[in-house]
Design a protein around this motif. Structure first.
Motif, PDB file in Angstrom:
ATOM      1  N   PRO A  82     -32.805  56.678  22.732  1.00 28.64           N
ATOM      2  CA  PRO A  82     -33.074  55.287  22.356  1.00 28.64           C
ATOM      3  C   PRO A  82     -34.465  55.121  21.756  1.00 28.64           C
ATOM      4  O   PRO A  82     -35.382  55.843  22.131  1.00 28.64           O
ATOM      5  CB  PRO A  82     -32.970  54.542  23.687  1.00 28.64           C
ATOM      6  CG  PRO A  82     -33.260  55.561  24.725  1.00 28.64           C
ATOM      7  CD  PRO A  82     -32.720  56.852  24.187  1.00 28.64           C
ATOM      8  N   THR A 120     -37.720  54.332  21.317  1.00 27.46           N
ATOM      9  CA  THR A 120     -38.989  53.894  21.895  1.00 27.46           C
ATOM     10  C   THR A 120     -40.098  54.690  21.234  1.00 27.46           C
ATOM     11  O   THR A 120     -39.982  55.905  21.081  1.00 27.46           O
ATOM     12  CB  THR A 120     -39.031  54.171  23.411  1.00 27.46           C
ATOM     13  OG1 THR A 120     -37.977  53.460  24.036  1.00 27.46           O
ATOM     14  CG2 THR A 120     -40.359  53.721  24.000  1.00 27.46           C
ATOM     15  N   ASN A 177     -34.924  46.922  16.650  1.00 27.89           N
ATOM     16  CA  ASN A 177     -34.999  46.865  18.119  1.00 27.89           C
ATOM     17  C   ASN A 177     -35.811  47.995  18.746  1.00 27.89           C
ATOM     18  O   ASN A 177     -35.686  48.265  19.926  1.00 27.89           O
ATOM     19  CB  ASN A 177     -33.603  46.880  18.750  1.00 27.89           C
ATOM     20  CG  ASN A 177     -32.795  45.688  18.317  1.00 27.89           C
ATOM     21  OD1 ASN A 177     -33.336  44.618  18.112  1.00 27.89           O
ATOM     22  ND2 ASN A 177     -31.491  45.891  18.142  1.00 27.89           N
ATOM     23  N   GLU A 187     -38.666  49.673  20.598  1.00 29.06           N
ATOM     24  CA  GLU A 187     -39.609  49.152  21.579  1.00 29.06           C
ATOM     25  C   GLU A 187     -40.831  50.065  21.638  1.00 29.06           C
ATOM     26  O   GLU A 187     -40.751  51.246  21.297  1.00 29.06           O
ATOM     27  CB  GLU A 187     -38.934  49.047  22.950  1.00 29.06           C
ATOM     28  CG  GLU A 187     -37.793  48.037  22.945  1.00 29.06           C
ATOM     29  CD  GLU A 187     -37.145  47.843  24.306  1.00 29.06           C
ATOM     30  OE1 GLU A 187     -36.653  46.731  24.544  1.00 29.06           O
ATOM     31  OE2 GLU A 187     -37.114  48.788  25.112  1.00 29.06           O
ATOM     32  N   GLN A 237     -44.159  51.536  23.890  1.00 24.60           N
ATOM     33  CA  GLN A 237     -44.748  51.727  25.223  1.00 24.60           C
ATOM     34  C   GLN A 237     -46.143  52.309  25.033  1.00 24.60           C
ATOM     35  O   GLN A 237     -46.298  53.358  24.406  1.00 24.60           O
ATOM     36  CB  GLN A 237     -43.875  52.673  26.051  1.00 24.60           C
ATOM     37  CG  GLN A 237     -44.310  52.790  27.505  1.00 24.60           C
ATOM     38  CD  GLN A 237     -43.278  53.506  28.371  1.00 24.60           C
ATOM     39  OE1 GLN A 237     -42.571  54.389  27.884  1.00 24.60           O
ATOM     40  NE2 GLN A 237     -43.181  53.139  29.637  1.00 24.60           N
ATOM     41  N   PHE A 294     -44.655  47.600  26.270  1.00 22.79           N
ATOM     42  CA  PHE A 294     -44.679  47.860  27.699  1.00 22.79           C
ATOM     43  C   PHE A 294     -45.947  48.654  27.994  1.00 22.79           C
ATOM     44  O   PHE A 294     -46.216  49.648  27.329  1.00 22.79           O
ATOM     45  CB  PHE A 294     -43.438  48.631  28.126  1.00 22.79           C
ATOM     46  CG  PHE A 294     -42.167  47.871  27.868  1.00 22.79           C
ATOM     47  CD1 PHE A 294     -41.816  46.795  28.669  1.00 22.79           C
ATOM     48  CD2 PHE A 294     -41.341  48.199  26.795  1.00 22.79           C
ATOM     49  CE1 PHE A 294     -40.664  46.065  28.422  1.00 22.79           C
ATOM     50  CE2 PHE A 294     -40.189  47.477  26.535  1.00 22.79           C
ATOM     51  CZ  PHE A 294     -39.845  46.401  27.354  1.00 22.79           C
ATOM     52  N   ALA A 295     -46.705  48.187  28.957  1.00 21.66           N
ATOM     53  CA  ALA A 295     -47.993  48.824  29.250  1.00 21.66           C
ATOM     54  C   ALA A 295     -47.898  49.719  30.473  1.00 21.66           C
ATOM     55  O   ALA A 295     -47.215  49.394  31.437  1.00 21.66           O
ATOM     56  CB  ALA A 295     -49.052  47.755  29.485  1.00 21.66           C
ATOM     57  N   PHE A 305     -48.699  63.606  29.735  1.00 16.01           N
ATOM     58  CA  PHE A 305     -47.419  62.982  29.400  1.00 16.01           C
ATOM     59  C   PHE A 305     -46.325  64.044  29.300  1.00 16.01           C
ATOM     60  O   PHE A 305     -46.604  65.207  29.010  1.00 16.01           O
ATOM     61  CB  PHE A 305     -47.520  62.248  28.057  1.00 16.01           C
ATOM     62  CG  PHE A 305     -48.734  61.373  27.936  1.00 16.01           C
ATOM     63  CD1 PHE A 305     -48.795  60.156  28.605  1.00 16.01           C
ATOM     64  CD2 PHE A 305     -49.822  61.766  27.176  1.00 16.01           C
ATOM     65  CE1 PHE A 305     -49.916  59.346  28.507  1.00 16.01           C
ATOM     66  CE2 PHE A 305     -50.950  60.967  27.067  1.00 16.01           C
ATOM     67  CZ  PHE A 305     -51.002  59.758  27.729  1.00 16.01           C
ATOM     68  N   PRO A 306     -45.065  63.611  29.469  1.00 16.84           N
ATOM     69  CA  PRO A 306     -43.970  64.564  29.292  1.00 16.84           C
ATOM     70  C   PRO A 306     -43.911  65.093  27.851  1.00 16.84           C
ATOM     71  O   PRO A 306     -44.462  64.496  26.937  1.00 16.84           O
ATOM     72  CB  PRO A 306     -42.725  63.729  29.600  1.00 16.84           C
ATOM     73  CG  PRO A 306     -43.207  62.596  30.426  1.00 16.84           C
ATOM     74  CD  PRO A 306     -44.592  62.292  29.933  1.00 16.84           C
ATOM     75  N   LYS A 307     -43.207  66.192  27.727  1.00 18.33           N
ATOM     76  CA  LYS A 307     -43.036  66.839  26.418  1.00 18.33           C
ATOM     77  C   LYS A 307     -42.507  65.873  25.360  1.00 18.33           C
ATOM     78  O   LYS A 307     -41.570  65.129  25.609  1.00 18.33           O
ATOM     79  CB  LYS A 307     -42.018  67.971  26.558  1.00 18.33           C
ATOM     80  CG  LYS A 307     -42.650  69.330  26.769  1.00 18.33           C
ATOM     81  CD  LYS A 307     -41.573  70.405  26.895  1.00 18.33           C
ATOM     82  CE  LYS A 307     -41.975  71.386  27.970  1.00 18.33           C
ATOM     83  NZ  LYS A 307     -40.924  71.676  28.930  1.00 18.33           N
ATOM     84  N   SER A 308     -43.081  65.953  24.173  1.00 17.22           N
ATOM     85  CA  SER A 308     -42.592  65.193  23.011  1.00 17.22           C
ATOM     86  C   SER A 308     -42.301  63.736  23.316  1.00 17.22           C
ATOM     87  O   SER A 308     -41.276  63.196  22.930  1.00 17.22           O
ATOM     88  CB  SER A 308     -41.321  65.842  22.462  1.00 17.22           C
ATOM     89  OG  SER A 308     -41.569  67.178  22.148  1.00 17.22           O
TER      90      SER A 308
END
Lengths: 350, 350
Positions: A50, A52, A86, A88, A90, A115-116, A128-131
């Motif tokens: 999705p 983001t 649409n 989004e 973060q 989104f914070a 942070f996670p991969k990619s």
């Protein structure tokens, strides 16, 4: 584990939020450059499904500068034709866990279009996670070393930095220790970011820097570090603090240069340099450099670090002494203009 | 915008972190149930590529309970055969922006096996991007209404809650106002979560609740609210506070019941109820209920809310008065055991 050097929190006269106008002014001036960096480079982005888009500000400190920067980046991305309807956003606000996240969260713009999330931890490791990140932003943060180089802390080593608090004006060994620590830090930094940033993702890095052949002693901020060391030594000579305390204190700050940072990026191999510009910061000053302003600015960033080592009682005295020493900085203006002292770097994940 | 009711921060005698042993004890007892919920339900999860699993604790407060819960959930997920190799975990710790995130971040376990992020904001609205969360956990948080029902604040309305601070023992109109506010909140809550949770994702919700036909006056925690109201009225009668202050103060807390919450989940339509169990909390108490313990626990959660309305000076007096009133709660033990007062709910995103 990387050490943390938080900016002054809260709302006081010397708080970071009331003394980050240098960064703010620069951010305004740089806005167009950042917009262009996004528009020209974030064009073949693989927006995940999705849809983001993840943005990160590394070393965000507290607002409002980080809020302006992130909102602006989002608005610029929204004007591009690369994002599905649409989509989004973060935003990950990153800084050391000792950063005043409570204040950051309390002052988040209520009408934000993202989104914070706050991400505590040093950017000298994975965050942070991969990619998962499409756009990385970091402003006035990458000059911080993850720690004071080890050799500087060993009394008797060739890099024991007697009577100084920075490599400016110091022995070759001291400079070498700073350089080596920076090399280690950047290796880790680019390795971590390479994992986190998606293919086609963009990093905009803004940091104090110097032209390749300009010596530290001609770089205004480094001269300030030297004057800070001299102020501390004055206080040691008066007996307010001990000389040993000064000898064992070193600022974990390092302005890089174009050829140096290029080398690290090339060694990492995962990013293309889309733009590297060493800018004059002339626009930041009207008329001669105002010593008092520079000192107040420095205080917001360094007070915590200095208090931790010397105790909080010396702070007022130290900074008024530094202010005296900084009254005439006009001789620095020329070199600052010639070489440029702010690096604007746009990298793209291959 | 939802109001926030933060737990007591810091490390003091009445801090949440030193007074959340009820939650901790329950979390230990519930661990097996949570593990089972994950193992039995998180089996047909669509792990996105790149493979990151997002977890969220809604209303996490400060550690260490949330750290135990999240680490445990991750370890359980890792034992399942559903996740690709090299899957990474990202945990979103959510609470109101007035929560002590600085403390939360400072106490994050250094050896955690996930990327941590703090997400400030009410769970009565969207918090995360679409389909980004695989496992939602919320413990002792969903009993909080997003606000005191509006009608309770209108002097002269039928729901003006004279002499009381909760719907326990109150007029039918007061109960109706609480019920209506809870219905609105849950509609928003499930709508937001439905967007955020991926298909096959699981929510484990643990909250104070009551059996369908048990009246509030037999629910131990609600009796405590009633005694709190009586303590405040005693103080009003003594002239320490005004009666009007008591009349206009209401606790935004509401224990739901199985049939009620089932209705909201059904109306939302995006989640299946995999498990709904109203548990006795007998295991939480050894011997008779210890009033002092319950009061200290209540204080950690409500002190901020009460201070905001009445001022901080009354707190010590109020809670010692409540302690006196709570000395003999043995008559409540029976009803608590019969009906159960803790709901364990496992939902799966369709």
């Amino acid at each position: 584990m990387a050490e943390s050097y938080p900016m002054n929190g809260g709302d006081g006269a010397y708080s970071y939020s009331n003394n980050s106008h240098f960064q703010k002014t620069t951010a305004d001036v740089l806005k167009t450059m950042i917009d262009e960096a996004i528009a020209h480079n974030l064009d073949n982005l693989d927006v995940s499904s999705p849809s983001t888009i993840g943005l990160a500000d590394l070393g965000c400190s507290v607002g409002p500068n980080t809020f302006f920067a992130m909102q602006n980046a989002i608005e610029t991305i929204q004007t591009l034709n690369i994002i599905p309807e649409n989509t989004e956003f973060q935003v990950f606000f990153n800084d050391h866990s000792s950063n005043d996240f409570n204040k950051l969260f309390a002052t988040l713009p209520p009408k934000r279009t993202y989104f914070a999330a706050g991400v505590p931890g040093s950017f000298h490791r994975r965050l942070f996670p991969k990619s998962s990140i499409h756009f990385v932003y970091s402003s006035f943060a990458l000059q911080w070393l993850s720690r004071v180089p080890q050799e500087l802390l060993e009394k008797g080593s060739a890099a024991w930095n007697k009577g100084r608090v920075h490599c400016t004006g110091a022995h070759e060994e001291v400079r070498g220790a700073y350089e080596a620590q920076y090399a280690k830090d950047m290796e880790v930094f680019f390795k971590a970011r390479a994992e986190e940033v998606v293919g086609g993702g963009v990093m905009v890095l803004i940091m104090p820097a110097k032209a390749d052949k300009v010596p530290y002693s001609s770089v205004p901020i480094c001269v300030m570090y030297e004057l800070l060391g001299q102020s501390l030594m004055d206080m040691a000579n008066e007996g307010t603090i001990s000389e040993d305390q000064v000898d064992s204190f070193n600022l974990p700050l390092y302005p890089t240069s174009p050829s140096e940072i290029s080398k690290f990026i090339e060694e990492n191999g995962c990013f293309c340099i889309e733009k590297m510009e060493l800018m004059s910061t002339q626009h930041r000053f009207e008329g001669p450099i105002n010593g008092a302003d520079v000192v107040r600015h420095l205080r917001a960033g360094l007070e915590g670090l200095i208090s931790k080592h010397f105790g909080g009682e010396i702070i007022d005295k130290l900074f008024s002494r530094l202010e005296e020493k900084s009254e005439d900085l006009s001789h620095l203006q020329g070199s600052s203009f010639t070489g440029g002292s702010l690096m604007f770097l746009v990298l793209k994940r291959k």
